[in-house]
Design an enzyme around this catalytic site. Structure first.
Site, PDB file in Angstrom:
ATOM      1  N   LYS A  11     -28.409 -15.310  -5.694  1.00  0.00           N
ATOM      2  CA  LYS A  11     -27.437 -16.256  -6.181  1.00  0.00           C
ATOM      3  C   LYS A  11     -27.979 -16.684  -7.515  1.00  0.00           C
ATOM      4  CE  LYS A  11     -24.013 -19.641  -5.742  1.00  0.00           C
ATOM      5  NZ  LYS A  11     -23.055 -20.417  -5.131  1.00  0.00           N
ATOM      6  N   LYS A  24     -25.023 -12.030  -6.656  1.00  0.00           N
ATOM      7  CA  LYS A  24     -23.970 -12.935  -7.376  1.00  0.00           C
ATOM      8  C   LYS A  24     -24.490 -13.561  -8.436  1.00  0.00           C
ATOM      9  CE  LYS A  24     -21.149 -16.987  -6.612  1.00  0.00           C
ATOM     10  NZ  LYS A  24     -21.107 -18.065  -5.820  1.00  0.00           N
TER      11      LYS A  24
END
Ligand code: PBG
Length: 310
Positions: free
Chosen positions: A180, A234
């Site tokens: 992330k 992400k």
């Protein structure tokens, strides 16, 4: 017959924002076409998703400011918005759909960080992990199928896995937000959960530098070693190279999150007449599959499923 990649509604995970009240729909200004729904509206979206063939929903609460605190303890409340959302889905469609719940403290802290902070605002890793474990158990007890830690603390996957086993939730899966990035694409999401105005500083001490690829592979390796069942990358489109590298290296289910800023960017392009929504949506989502994704979290899930179902 030469097509290598097929996109179906079964590849989509639909993120939903939960609000207080009943009969409430609150449009999110920076996410045109996306609303927060009270629990009854979440139940209605679950019925819709089942009809469309979408296999999983991802839930995020819009916790009211008076329920937020320095410690984020509302995350542990068995009657918090998240738990009520899970139960509303179960009442509406039983086990007919998967429920993925986000684990991180940003919807519950008064400072908008994903964890507990010290006096200088620095996020405290180990103290945060303890709260995340409690948050995960709370969600599992309410009926979550997949726990998805998005906080990026070190060691949280192992701690959550152990706690789930001990509490009799051995069948609850963990999808780790393994790679992330500290991204500029999360702005509309922070509006939707109500943490944008509260956030002090940034998240660069625990989210990843967008310049790094090898670090993503190290993060994935750690999360898998600690017991993650699947991993997530992400944001999505700008990081499809990372998806591909993770898929080739580890051969586990890899998911990507087409995040709020990506959705908003695409909608802005449509509004400006720069492209046609249906084609843009299907092309981008197909690209995720081509890169190696087992599934995609996308705010376009319902729209895409409608298109795919014809
Ligand atoms: C927070 C969290 C974020 C998103 C999912 N979980 C934002 C952040 O890290 O600040 C972003 C999703 C999106 O932008 O759609 N733990």
């Amino acid at each position: 017959m030469h097509r290598e990649t097929v996109l179906t509604p079964g590849d989509l995970i639909w993120p939903l924002f939960i609000s207080e009240g009943s009969g409430v729909e609150e449009p999110v200004a920076s996410l045109p076409g996306v609303s927060r729904w009270s629990a009854d509206g979440i139940a209605a979206r679950a019925r819709e998703a089942v009809e469309l063939g979408i296999p999983c929903l991802a839930l995020f609460p819009n916790t009211q400011p008076d329920r937020r605190s320095d410690t984020g303890k509302e995350a542990l409340n068995p009657d918090n918005l998240m738990c009520r959302g899970i139960r509303a889905i179960r009442e509406a469609v039983g086990d007919g759909i998967g429920v993925l719940t986000d684990v991180a403290l940003d919807p519950y802290t008064s400072h908008g960080q994903d964890g507990l902070i010290d006096d200088s605002g620095y996020v405290l890793n180990d103290a945060t992990v303890e709260v995340l474990v409690g948050q995960s158990l709370n969600q599992a007890a309410a009926g979550a199928d997949i726990i998805a830690p998005s906080d990026m603390m070190d060691g949280r996957i192992g701690a959550v896995r152990t706690a789930l086993e001990q509490a009799g939730h051995a069948n609850v899966q963990i999808m780790a937000y393994a790679a992330k990035y500290a991204s500029a694409f999360y702005g509309p999401f922070r509006d939707a959960v109500g943490s944008r105005g509260l956030l002090q500083g940034d998240k660069k001490t625990y989210q990843m530098d967008p310049a790094n690829g090898e670090e993503a592979l190290r993060e994935v390796a750690l999360d898998l070693a600690e017991g993650a069942d699947s991993v997530m990358v992400k944001p999505g489109l700008p990081y499809l190279d990372i998806v591909r590298r993770v898929k080739e290296r580890f051969e586990v289910p890899v998911f990507a999150y087409q995040v709020s800023g990506e959705y908003a960017m695409l909608e802005a392009a449509v509004a400006a007449g720069a492209g046609e929504r249906d084609a843009l949506v299907l092309e981008t989502l197909t690209s995720f599959k081509r890169a190696g994704c087992s599934g995609v979290l996308t705010y376009h899930a319902a729209h895409a499923a409608r298109l795919l179902n014809g």
